[in-house]
Design an enzyme around this catalytic site. Structure first.
Site, PDB file in Angstrom:
ATOM      1  N   HIS A  41       0.872  -1.175   0.000  1.00  0.00           N
ATOM      2  CA  HIS A  41       0.000   0.000   0.000  1.00  0.00           C
ATOM      3  C   HIS A  41       0.909   1.224   0.000  1.00  0.00           C
ATOM      4  CE1 HIS A  41      -3.180   2.816   1.195  1.00  0.00           C
ATOM      5  NE2 HIS A  41      -2.311   3.306   2.068  1.00  0.00           N
ATOM      6  N   CYS A 115      -4.550   1.898  -4.827  1.00  0.00           N
ATOM      7  CA  CYS A 115      -3.917   3.044  -4.171  1.00  0.00           C
ATOM      8  C   CYS A 115      -2.638   3.479  -4.875  1.00  0.00           C
ATOM      9  CB  CYS A 115      -3.613   2.709  -2.715  1.00  0.00           C
ATOM     10  SG  CYS A 115      -2.468   1.323  -2.510  1.00  0.00           S
TER      11      CYS A 115
END
Length: 245
Positions: A41, A115
Site C-alpha cells: 500500500h 492506491c
C-alpha cells in the site's frame, strides 16, 4: 518548492495472521532479497504531516488522508523522497479536491485502479517522478517491457527454491484476491479486465523478467504548513480507512 514523499506499507490488513505472515514473506523474498516487488500500500505526503491515498468505499470519494506512517490497516515499511513540487499549498489542495471527485470509492479495482495507481496520478500532477516500479509490480505484471532485470544469474540460482515456492503462494494469493473482488457484491465497479487474464501462466514469468532499481530512503522529517485556501480535504477517522491496497 516542497518535498514530496512516498510512504510504503506491507499489506497486512487480513483477519488471518497466517495470510499476513504470508504477505510479509512474499515481500521479503521478492522485494528485499530479489528486488522485484511485492504486495504494498502506498500514500503521498506533501505540505504537512498527513499522507494521501485511495481505497474502496461504497459511496463517495475513495481519497482519504491519515497521519504520516500511521495508517492502522497496514505495516509501515519505508519512506521514499520522490522530489520537490513547484505547486503551492493552494494548488495542492485544488489537485486533491479534483482527485477526490475523480476517484470515487466504488471505482476501486485491485489490479487496475488501486492506491498505487492513485499515487502515480497524484505525483504526475505534482510534477514529480512516479512511484518506483517495484511498488505496484504485482498488479502491473505487464510492465516487464519497461525495465530489464538487473539481478544476476547467480543470485537467481541461489534463491531458486525460495522464488518458486513464493511465486506459487503469491500467485494463489493475488488470484484469490482478484476472484473475491469479482465475486463480492461489495466489489467496486464491474471492470471486465479483473481476474484471470492478469494471472495466466505468463504472470510469474513477467514478474521475474523485470527488475527494479533500489529506492533510496531518507530520514529528513517534513514540516507541516497550513493550507492557505481554507478548504483542504478532511482527514478521515480510523473507522473510515480503506481495507484495500
Amino acid at each position: 518548492m516542497k518535498e514530496v514523499v512516498l510512504h510504503v506499507y506491507d499489506v497486512t490488513n487480513s483477519d488471518s495472521e497466517k495470510t499476513n505472515n504470508t504477505i510479509l514473506q512474499i515481500n521479503r523474498i521478492f522485494k528485499d532479497r530479489i528486488g522485484l516487488g511485492g504486495i504494498f500500500h502506498s500514500a503521498v505526503q506533501v505540505y504537512g504531516e498527513d499522507e494521501w491515498s485511495f481505497g474502496f468505499c461504497e459511496t463517495g470519494s475513495g481519497v482519504f488522508s491519515c497521519p504520516v506512517g500511521k495508517n492502522p490497516m497496514y505495516t509501515y515499511r519505508e519512506r521514499i523522497v520522490l522530489g520537490e513540487t513547484e505547486c503551492g499549498i493552494a494548488a495542492v489542495n485544488r489537485i486533491l479536491r479534483e482527485l477526490g471527485r475523480e476517484w470515487q470509492g466504488q471505482s476501486y479495482d485491485l489490479l487496475s485502479r488501486n492506491c498505487n495507481h492513485f499515487c502515480d496520478v497524484l505525483c504526475e500532477r505534482l510534477g514529480v517522478p512516479k512511484l518506483p516500479g517495484w511498488v505496484n509490480r504485482f498488479a502491473n505484471a505487464g510492465d516487464t517491457a519497461v525495465v530489464v532485470a538487473e539481478s544476476t544469474a547467480v543470485k537467481f540460482r541461489q534463491a531458486k527454491t525460495e522464488i518458486v515456492n513464493a511465486s506459487r503462494v503469491a500467485y494463489r494469493f493475488m488470484a484469490g484476491l482478484a476472484s473475491k473482488n469479482q465475486a463480492s457484491p461489495e466489489s467496486p465497479g464491474n471492470n471486465q479486465n479483473r481476474g484471470s487474464p492478469t494471472f495466466q501462466g505468463a504472470w510469474f514469468k513477467n514478474i521475474i523478467s523485470a527488475g527494479a532499481k533500489p529506492s533510496s530512503s531518507e530520514s529528513t522529517p517534513s514540516h507541516s504548513q497550513d493550507a492557505d485556501d481554507g478548504t483542504p480535504l478532511r482527514r478521515q477517522s480510523s473507522t473510515e480507512y480503506s481495507t484495500h491496497l
